[in-house]
Design an enzyme around this catalytic site. Structure first.
Site, PDB file in Angstrom:
ATOM      1  CG  HIS A   1      44.101 -46.019  46.154  1.00 69.04           C
ATOM      2  ND1 HIS A   1      44.108 -47.156  45.401  1.00 69.04           N
ATOM      3  CD2 HIS A   1      45.125 -45.245  45.709  1.00 69.04           C
ATOM      4  CE1 HIS A   1      45.103 -47.082  44.514  1.00 69.04           C
ATOM      5  NE2 HIS A   1      45.737 -45.933  44.680  1.00 69.04           N
TER       6      HIS A   1
ATOM      7  CE  LYS B   1      38.241 -48.783  32.617  1.00 69.02           C
ATOM      8  NZ  LYS B   1      37.148 -47.811  32.508  1.00 69.02           N
TER       9      LYS B   1
END
Lengths: 184, 281
Positions: A38, A103
């Site tokens: 990222h 999650k």
């Protein structure tokens, strides 16, 4: 709660119908990217450099797999915790990413980006990584190989099981679930 | 003196590392099955069923239960009558880790410096060790691969003694509540109380190794464990934070004497994939 079987890349129509708590089974190409990938993707965006993946309609899976044992397309591969990617997520949705899979709870800025750019946050169970690997038919490192488990991988998945955590209408499975089951 | 050959020790550590990552301890597996029976949320039950199936696949095919095969943490009791020939104990633990992560197809998750380069070391070393010298000629090694997601939810607080047991409860419950779905619940809650700033964190981690169903030997702290578990399971967080009755499988409290001015408390969470294994050589 509805059940949807969706094929990637995803469209606005796919996203609009999803509600927090729905079950989604994804088939097609998804991309893994976690912390280090990222950072590099967003650096490339900010410098105006070409990106290694097509973001329009893309699904990003926050995951770094275990190595593939002989005869397996991939090793165990479950989700990592999503909030660490929150800083980067709105920029990726602005460029067309339609869904992320991870999650755990995320920031309000991510929720806002889902509304603004018509996108969705999906979760799948952490720690069921051997089971989830069975839904991956093919895997290929396509960028940042030097990052090892954090490299960007193309995964061809078949009926990859997820729940809608945040929908584009403000629905939040964490708040809904905890409210329903809290006793105090 | 009892001699243990370095290479033989490395080989045993390698096997320990692989086994611990692929086979969940029976007590944890049974606790998850009980949780499945008790859970009321349909999504929670579906997740618990996936966890049970996953652990069976991992055992059958010898695959890591979770892709996050963790930071390698060792707890060792080294008998003072043992001599390791050909290298040190720590070298053997590190070399066994290196080989286990390579030959077991386990993920390498360690970066070389924590802030600037963060370059993967490529072999899951270095490791963390807690080594105690004990009498006798046995070597007891416990290995715990500690995943990052649950570890990120850990916290130490230097509470004031006047805050008492209510202060301890408040801190632990607040920590679990704020963690939500991030540490992969249902979790095991390790609580350290006492010692010093550094020692209390060790106590909380050591607490995660206790067999589920066993309690603190002092009835007052055993009661604290039951009270905390009860309150945590009323939070509604549930499996993976998606709502449900079962947020924790167990609460384990480890205590130690402390300074007249202090009351250190630490919380270390373990995910439902609470992997650890012990061998005695």
């Amino acid at each position: 709660m509805s059940e949807w079987h969706l094929t990637t890349p995803l469209t606005d129509d796919d996203i609009e119908k999803l509600r927090a708590g729905d079950r989604v089974y994804l088939t097609g190409i998804i991309y893994t990217a976690r912390d280090a990938a990222h950072k590099r993707l967003v650096e490339a965006i900010e410098k105006g450099n070409p990106l290694p993946i097509e973001l329009n309609g893309a699904v990003i899976y926050y995951a770094g797999p275990a190595p593939a044992p002989p005869g397996y397309p991939i090793g165990s591969i479950g989700p990592t915790t999503s909030y660490r990617m929150d800083k980067f997520t709105p920029q990726l949705h602005a460029l067309g990413v339609k869904a992320t899979i991870g999650k755990g709870e995320r920031s309000d800025a991510v929720k806002q980006a889902l509304k603004t750019y018509k996108a969705v946050y999906l979760v799948t169970a952490g720690g069921v990584a051997a089971l989830l690997a069975k839904r991956v038919k093919r895997a290929e490192v396509i960028a940042y190989e030097d990052l090892g488990p954090e490299a960007i991988r193309l995964l061809e998945v078949d009926e990859f099981p997820c729940f809608v955590a945040y929908d584009m209408h403000g629905g939040d499975i964490f708040v809904q679930g905890v409210t329903q089951y809290a006793r105090k | 003196m009892r001699v243990i050959e370095f290479d033989e020790l490395v080989d045993k550590v390698k096997q320990l590392v692989i086994d611990a990552n692929c086979y969940l301890p029976d007590d944890v597996m049974n606790a998850i099955k009980t949780a499945y029976e008790e859970e009321e949320s349909p999504i929670g039950r579906e997740i618990l069923a996936q966890i049970i199936e996953n652990n069976e696949i991992a055992r059958r095919e010898r695959l890591p239960i979770c892709q996050d095969t963790g930071f390698a943490v060792f707890f060792v009791e080294l008998g003072s009558e043992i001599y390791i020939k050909g290298g040190t104990l720590e070298q053997a633990l590190e070399e066994g880790t290196r080989r286990g992560y390579k030959e077991g197809y386990l993920r390498k998750s360690i970066v070389d410096d924590p802030v600037i380069n963060r370059k993967n070391t490529g072999d899951n070393t270095p490791i963390a060790t807690h080594i105690h010298i004990v009498t006798g000629d046995k070597l007891k090694i416990t290995f715990m691969p500690k995943g990052g997601g649950a570890e990120n939810m850990a916290e130490v607080a230097m509470l004031s003694p006047a805050e008492g047991i209510e202060g301890v409860k408040r801190f632990v419950i607040e920590r679990v509540k704020r963690s939500g779905g991030r540490p992969c619940p249902p979790v095991i809650v390790g609580v350290g109380i006492g010692g010093t700033f550094d020692y209390v964190a060790y106590l909380a981690k050591r607490a995660l190794l206790r067999r589920i169903g066993e309690h603190h030997p002092d009835d007052r702290f055993a009661q604290l464990e039951r009270d905390l578990l009860d309150e945590i399971n009323q939070l509604g967080i549930g499996p993976m934070g998606l709502g449900g009755r079962v947020t924790a499988l167990a609460v384990h409290v480890e205590t130690y004497p402390c300074h007249i001015a202090t009351m250190p408390v630490a919380v270390n969470l373990n995910c439902h994939a609470a992997r650890h294994k012990t061998i005695v050589i």
